[in-house]
Design a protein around this motif. Structure first.
Motif, short mmCIF file in Angstrom:
data_model
loop_
_atom_site.label_atom_id
_atom_site.label_comp_id
_atom_site.label_asym_id
_atom_site.label_seq_id
_atom_site.Cartn_x
_atom_site.Cartn_y
_atom_site.Cartn_z
N ARG A 185 28.07 49.18 30.00
CA ARG A 185 28.31 48.44 28.75
C ARG A 185 28.76 47.01 29.06
NH1 ARG A 185 29.37 51.57 24.06
NH2 ARG A 185 30.69 49.85 23.37
N SER A 186 28.37 46.09 28.20
CA SER A 186 28.70 44.68 28.42
C SER A 186 30.15 44.36 28.07
CB SER A 186 27.77 43.78 27.60
OG SER A 186 27.87 44.09 26.22
N ASP A 187 30.89 45.31 27.50
CA ASP A 187 32.30 45.07 27.19
C ASP A 187 33.23 45.69 28.24
OD1 ASP A 187 31.86 47.71 26.63
OD2 ASP A 187 32.64 47.67 24.58
N LYS A 188 32.68 46.05 29.39
CA LYS A 188 33.49 46.63 30.45
C LYS A 188 34.46 45.59 31.02
CE LYS A 188 32.08 50.94 31.41
NZ LYS A 188 33.00 52.09 31.63
N THR A 189 35.67 46.03 31.29
CA THR A 189 36.65 45.14 31.92
C THR A 189 36.66 45.27 33.44
OG1 THR A 189 38.36 46.82 31.61
CG2 THR A 189 38.14 45.14 29.89
N GLN A 190 35.98 46.30 33.95
CA GLN A 190 35.81 46.44 35.39
C GLN A 190 34.58 47.30 35.67
OE1 GLN A 190 39.60 48.01 36.62
NE2 GLN A 190 39.03 50.12 36.19
N ILE A 191 33.87 46.95 36.74
CA ILE A 191 32.67 47.68 37.13
C ILE A 191 33.09 48.89 37.97
CG2 ILE A 191 30.40 47.52 38.24
CD1 ILE A 191 30.82 45.65 35.82
N PRO A 192 32.62 50.09 37.64
CA PRO A 192 33.03 51.28 38.39
C PRO A 192 32.76 51.16 39.89
CG PRO A 192 31.84 51.89 36.39
CD PRO A 192 31.72 50.41 36.53
N ILE B 101 33.03 38.70 32.52
CA ILE B 101 32.84 37.80 33.66
C ILE B 101 33.90 38.08 34.72
CG2 ILE B 101 32.84 35.37 34.37
CD1 ILE B 101 31.82 34.69 31.57
N TYR B 102 35.10 38.39 34.29
CA TYR B 102 36.17 38.77 35.23
C TYR B 102 35.78 40.05 35.99
CZ TYR B 102 40.61 40.65 36.93
OH TYR B 102 41.59 41.19 37.71
N PHE C 40 39.08 33.20 39.26
CA PHE C 40 40.28 33.42 38.45
C PHE C 40 41.52 33.30 39.33
CE2 PHE C 40 36.90 35.55 36.21
CZ PHE C 40 37.15 35.30 34.88
N GLU C 41 42.61 32.93 38.72
CA GLU C 41 43.88 32.86 39.42
C GLU C 41 44.67 34.16 39.29
OE1 GLU C 41 46.03 29.49 38.05
OE2 GLU C 41 44.61 28.03 38.91
N GLN C 42 44.34 34.92 38.25
CA GLN C 42 44.99 36.21 38.03
C GLN C 42 44.19 37.00 37.01
OE1 GLN C 42 48.85 35.33 36.37
NE2 GLN C 42 48.02 34.72 34.41
N ASN C 43 44.52 38.23 36.84
CA ASN C 43 43.91 39.05 35.81
C ASN C 43 44.34 38.52 34.44
OD1 ASN C 43 43.12 41.02 33.97
ND2 ASN C 43 43.73 42.73 35.27
N PRO C 44 43.39 38.11 33.59
CA PRO C 44 43.76 37.52 32.30
C PRO C 44 44.61 38.43 31.43
CG PRO C 44 41.44 37.13 32.78
CD PRO C 44 41.93 38.09 33.80
N MET D 33 44.37 48.65 35.41
CA MET D 33 43.15 48.22 36.09
C MET D 33 43.36 48.12 37.60
SD MET D 33 41.91 45.29 33.36
CE MET D 33 40.58 44.73 34.43
N ILE D 34 42.24 48.01 38.32
CA ILE D 34 42.29 47.80 39.77
C ILE D 34 43.01 46.48 40.03
CG2 ILE D 34 40.87 47.46 41.83
CD1 ILE D 34 38.72 49.16 40.50
N PRO D 35 43.90 46.43 41.03
CA PRO D 35 44.66 45.20 41.29
C PRO D 35 43.76 43.98 41.50
CG PRO D 35 45.56 47.02 42.54
CD PRO D 35 44.31 47.53 41.91
N PHE D 36 44.21 42.83 41.03
CA PHE D 36 43.46 41.58 41.12
C PHE D 36 43.33 41.15 42.59
CE2 PHE D 36 43.90 36.93 41.59
CZ PHE D 36 42.68 36.54 41.07
N LEU D 37 42.13 40.65 42.94
CA LEU D 37 41.85 40.16 44.28
C LEU D 37 41.51 38.68 44.22
CD1 LEU D 37 39.59 43.10 45.59
CD2 LEU D 37 41.99 42.67 46.18
N MET D 38 42.20 37.88 45.01
CA MET D 38 41.92 36.44 45.06
C MET D 38 40.74 36.14 45.98
SD MET D 38 42.47 33.35 44.13
CE MET D 38 44.04 33.39 43.25
#
Length: 634
Positions: free
Chosen positions: A224-231, A250-251, A420-424, A434-439
């Motif tokens: 789905r295009s409204d996913k906040t993370q790709i499995p 996009i995130y 991104f600088e962080q998870n919005p 969510m999965i932890p943010f990666l820089m």
């Protein structure tokens, strides 16, 4: 007393010479006549029609497992369908090459299928698709089953002769999947184009043929295009014609790449496939310009790329008159613009683009960029808004020639930095789950960008559009599908799947008789081209009238019907004239072939007689010269 050695007489020399020259004459007459008149085809292409591809031969040499190939063939096909019979004979020879080059690991068997027999029941159980004879009474079968020792098997339900150039590719991909193949999972995200079945009750879709092809080798999942993370289970993600992607989507793409994900992105400023399907232009941007720039790909939503050198001919209305002209926004890239060294594009010969966007590639510190496909140096660009809303004639007038190569498909692979600088939404309850943010990337990722989402639209790569049919029903006429399959194989690091390039089109394997016909036809090309242009105009006008009739809520007027019938008569007259052209060309071809045969029958014997006469005359002069020397010596 020693016996004198017997020297061969002059007569024996003449007899042997005559015999050799007659034999040469016989070969010349038969081979020459056969080359020009028979159906023998010279295979001069790089990938020969009757020779297995080197990658196939290498796999066969290394394979140690036993594989069984059964070709199911109904007995009555020869009389009912000569074209299938001809294809079956070619296929049998090809499969015999697999068997010969496998060092005994492949066993090939032809199963003769008769109506109401045990073999017919076996064919049905194996999943072969029956088709009726011309009388509609008996079922015919022409398919294949490939299996390994473990009992794992794959079925080609129907062998279409129009897919002949892809049969080695079909067989090779099956061979690579035998002996314990586990399909990896890939995802397809398409926010506006109905390319994949979503399994949703309110928005049920049918898989486009390219998705059906992918399902043969992979587990394909709708994202789905409204996913906040790709499995995490998704090995490669195909993003098709993204439109108005939300920041969190996009995130999700960004973080997917940071985790070592692989993305294949099809996008362009003007998706003609969307307009063809829905009847209006999608004006929403992709919102991916900043995302792509962060990963070393420059892309502009407001320009389209065209190519005058590679343009397709189409019907264009200029000054109230339809003419056939090259349309630069529709073009076919050839192997000269395709990188032959990269695994994705190696062996590809033609790719079709329609209203593609331009790309640029920039260097990144820890990633390696590669341009896979470009336009020719006879290219240019145009503002996307003009191409979207103006007529094709206006596009030709506003097209700006720049004479530069534009990248159309680029690949970045390596380690990246997040945009991104962080998870919005990290401070929200959802963000904390969510999965932890990666820089930065924790493992290398891959990003493949193709500047045309119409690249996947079935009419742009297949002769037919079998939305309800099997994957083997598609008839590709270029390498768009091959590009997609190779790209997914490469991005998922799938080394088990074999891939052999398709053969050249059948027209490239011409007999000498066909070459003669083409040479004759070139003389009448201007007149024939003019008739074909008139035919296209008549058909286009009929199409317009049909659309007007459909739009009317009442029965069409008599004048409209009369006008439509006049265009139909015009079309029939033009077709008749084209048939006359073809008849004249065939007659000239027949005359030249007969002339060649007659010359063979006269010329070669004349040459033999001439050579014998010259040899005899030379021998006589030698004897006369020797006699004169003896007389003078005395």
């Amino acid at each position: 007393m020693k016996a004198a050695k017997h020297k061969p007489s002059r007569r024996n020399y003449i007899i042997w010479t005559l015999f050799i020259l007659c034999f040469i004459s016989f070969l010349g007459i038969n081979i020459g006549t056969a080359l020009f008149g028979s159906s023998y085809k010279l295979d001069l292409t790089q990938n020969k029609q009757y020779t297995l591809h080197p990658s196939t031969l290498q796999w066969l040499q290394k394979n140690k497992s036993r594989i069984f190939i059964k070709l199911y063939l109904s007995d009555g096909i020869k009389e009912e369908y000569p074209q299938i019979d001809q294809y079956s004979r070619y296929l049998i020879k090809l499969l015999e090459q697999y068997q010969i080059n496998s060092k005994g690991t492949i066993q090939f068997e032809i199963v003769s299928v008769n109506p109401y027999s045990a073999t017919e029941e076996e064919a049905r159980k194996q999943g072969l698709r029956p088709f009726l004879d011309k009388k509609g009474k008996s079922n015919f079968y022409f398919g294949a089953v490939l299996a390994d020792e473990r009992g794992q098997s794959y079925t080609i339900p129907y062998l279409n002769s129009e897919r002949q150039n892809y049969i080695e590719q079909d067989i090779d991909r099956i061979l690579g999947k035998l002996n314990g193949y586990e399909a990896q999972r890939i995802g397809v995200l398409s926010s506006v184009l109905p390319v994949i079945d979503t399994k949703e009750n309110l928005n049920n879709r049918i898989d486009w043929p390219f998705v059906k092809q992918l399902r043969k080798d992979y587990e394909v999942e709708y994202i789905r295009s409204d996913k906040t993370q790709i499995p995490v289970r998704i090995k490669t993600l195909l993003v098709v014609n993204p439109s108005s992607l939300a920041p969190m989507t996009i995130y999700a793409l960004d973080q997917y790449l940071m985790r070592g994900g692989k993305i294949i992105l099809f996008l362009d400023p003007f998706a003609e496939s969307f307009m063809n399907l829905f009847g209006y232009i999608n004006t929403a941007p992709s919102n991916l310009e900043q995302f792509l720039q962060n990963f070393g790909v420059l892309y502009q939503e407001n320009r389209l790329i065209g190519d005058n050198q590679l343009s397709q001919n189409t019907l264009i209305n200029q000054s109230d008159r339809y003419t056939v002209s090259g349309y630069p926004l529709w073009f076919d890239v050839t192997n000269q613009q395709i990188d032959a060294s990269h695994p994705i594009t190696q062996g590809l010969r033609k790719l079709r683009f329609k209203s593609a966007g331009g790309l640029e590639l920039k260097k990144l510190p820890q990633a390696q960029g590669k341009v896979l496909v470009t336009s020719s140096d006879n290219s240019g660009e145009i503002d996307a808004s003009v191409a979207k809303y103006a007529a094709k004639s206006s596009v030709l007038g506003n097209f700006i020639k720049t004479n530069r190569h534009y990248p159309l498909a680029v690949l970045q692979e390596g380690k990246f930095m997040s945009m991104f600088e962080q998870n919005p939404i990290q401070n929200t309850e959802i963000g904390q789950m969510m999965i932890p943010f990666l820089m930065t990337s924790i493992r290398p990722g891959k990003l493949l960008v193709i500047s045309d989402s119409d690249f996947l639209y079935t009419p742009n790569w297949s002769k037919n559009n079998p939305l309800e049919g099997d994957a083997y029903d598609t008839i590709p006429y270029n390498d768009n599908l091959s590009f997609v399959l190779r790209a997914v194989d490469y991005m998922t690091d799938n080394n088990k799947i074999l891939f052999s390039p398709s053969l050249e089109t059948k027209e490239d394997h011409q007999t000498f008789a066909q070459i003669i016909k083409d040479k004759i036809a070139q003389k009448s090309n201007p007149q024939e081209a003019k008739l074909k242009e008139q035919l296209l105009q008549a058909q286009q006008k009929q199409k317009q009238l049909q659309e007007n009739i459909k739009k009317q809520s009442v029965f069409p007027s008599a004048a409209l019907i009369k006008e439509f019938e006049s265009y139909q008569r015009e079309e029939e007259n033009i077709k008749y004239k084209l048939q006359e052209f073809d008849f004249q060309i065939n007659q000239q071809q027949k005359y030249l072939m007969n002339l060649f045969v007659v010359l063979n029958l006269i010329l070669f014997p004349a040459m033999v007689i001439g050579i014998i006469f010259a040899y005899d005359r030379r021998q006589r002069k030698k004897q006369q010269h020797r006699a004169e020397e003896i007389v003078n010596a005395k």
